[in-house]
Structures are given as C-alpha cells and as structure tokens.
Design a protein around this motif. Structure first.
Motif, short mmCIF file in Angstrom:
data_model
loop_
_atom_site.label_atom_id
_atom_site.label_comp_id
_atom_site.label_asym_id
_atom_site.label_seq_id
_atom_site.Cartn_x
_atom_site.Cartn_y
_atom_site.Cartn_z
N GLU A 37 15.86 9.57 21.80
CA GLU A 37 16.17 9.66 20.38
C GLU A 37 17.65 9.47 20.06
OE1 GLU A 37 14.58 13.41 19.08
OE2 GLU A 37 12.51 12.74 19.36
N HIS A 38 18.54 9.66 21.05
CA HIS A 38 19.98 9.62 20.80
C HIS A 38 20.66 8.68 21.79
CE1 HIS A 38 19.60 12.91 17.96
NE2 HIS A 38 18.79 13.47 18.83
N GLU A 39 21.05 7.54 21.29
CA GLU A 39 21.68 6.52 22.12
C GLU A 39 22.95 7.04 22.80
OE1 GLU A 39 23.58 2.08 21.64
OE2 GLU A 39 22.18 2.80 20.13
N GLY A 40 23.07 6.77 24.08
CA GLY A 40 24.24 7.15 24.84
C GLY A 40 24.14 8.52 25.51
N LEU A 41 23.16 9.32 25.10
CA LEU A 41 23.05 10.67 25.66
C LEU A 41 22.64 10.64 27.13
CD1 LEU A 41 23.32 13.66 24.99
CD2 LEU A 41 20.91 13.65 24.32
N ARG A 42 21.71 9.76 27.47
CA ARG A 42 21.24 9.67 28.86
C ARG A 42 22.41 9.44 29.83
NH1 ARG A 42 16.26 8.85 30.49
NH2 ARG A 42 15.65 7.93 28.52
N ASP A 43 23.31 8.53 29.49
CA ASP A 43 24.44 8.23 30.37
C ASP A 43 25.36 9.43 30.55
OD1 ASP A 43 23.55 5.65 30.75
OD2 ASP A 43 24.82 4.83 29.15
N GLN A 44 25.46 10.28 29.55
CA GLN A 44 26.31 11.45 29.65
C GLN A 44 25.67 12.58 30.47
OE1 GLN A 44 29.52 11.77 28.37
NE2 GLN A 44 29.21 9.57 28.18
N LEU A 45 24.35 12.66 30.44
CA LEU A 45 23.65 13.76 31.11
C LEU A 45 23.22 13.45 32.53
CD1 LEU A 45 21.31 14.99 28.23
CD2 LEU A 45 23.57 15.84 28.87
N PHE A 46 22.84 12.20 32.80
CA PHE A 46 22.24 11.86 34.09
C PHE A 46 23.08 10.87 34.88
CE2 PHE A 46 18.64 12.89 31.30
CZ PHE A 46 18.06 13.92 32.03
N ASP A 47 23.03 11.00 36.21
CA ASP A 47 23.68 10.01 37.06
C ASP A 47 22.73 8.85 37.30
OD1 ASP A 47 21.88 10.77 39.10
OD2 ASP A 47 23.36 12.01 40.14
N GLU A 48 23.15 7.88 38.09
CA GLU A 48 22.33 6.68 38.34
C GLU A 48 21.04 6.96 39.08
OE1 GLU A 48 25.54 7.56 40.96
OE2 GLU A 48 25.76 6.69 38.98
#
Length: 90
Positions: A37-48
């Motif tokens: 639902e929130h663009e960019g949040l995944r990159d801030q919370l999770f590693d590769e």
C-alpha cells in the motif's frame, strides 16, 4: 489496528500512523500489506533476502519481534505496533 511509524518512515506512509481494518494475524502479513500500500516502504524495512533490516525495530505491545517469533509473531486487532527505522548519530 493502529501502526505507529517514526522518523524517516513517516513520509512514506503519509503521517505518524496507519490504521488497518481487519489486519492479518502475523507481523509478516501486516508488513506485506503495508508494503503493497505504501511505495518505498518495503525497501526501508526489508533486506534483499526478505528479512527485516538489521537496525529496523518492530515492536508489538512493547516487545521487539526478534525476541518473540519474528515475522511469524501473532497479533490481535488490539495489539500495539510501533516501527522504528535505523537511527544513527553520535
């Protein structure tokens, strides 16, 4: 369920908190929904590898999920969830 965000995560979600009606039963499910639902949040919370980033703190009812069951930690609609980004300073 109200999920509170802090510092640099707030602009990504549009404020201090997000309310989820009918939240998933696990932290992983909640984070997945929020990331969609929130663009960019995944990159801030999770590693590769899909793990929560080392210095991100996710608290459920005042307990760090690392000391419970991680992303599989169960929650209820009444649970309090706080998500803190990495903080640096000296």
């Amino acid at each position: 369920m109200i999920i509170r965000f802090y510092a640099t995560l707030r602009p990504l979600v549009g404020g201090r908190s997000v309310e989820l009606s009918d939240p998933p039963e696990t932290i992983g499910g909640i984070l997945e929904r929020l990331s969609c639902e929130h663009e960019g949040l995944r990159d801030q919370l999770f590693d590769e590898d899909g793990a929560v980033r080392r210095f991100v703190a996710i608290m459920v009812d005042g307990r760090d999920i690392r000391h419970i069951d991680g992303l599989q930690s169960r929650v209820s609609p009444e649970s309090e969830l706080d998500i803190f980004p990495p903080v640096a300073g000296g």
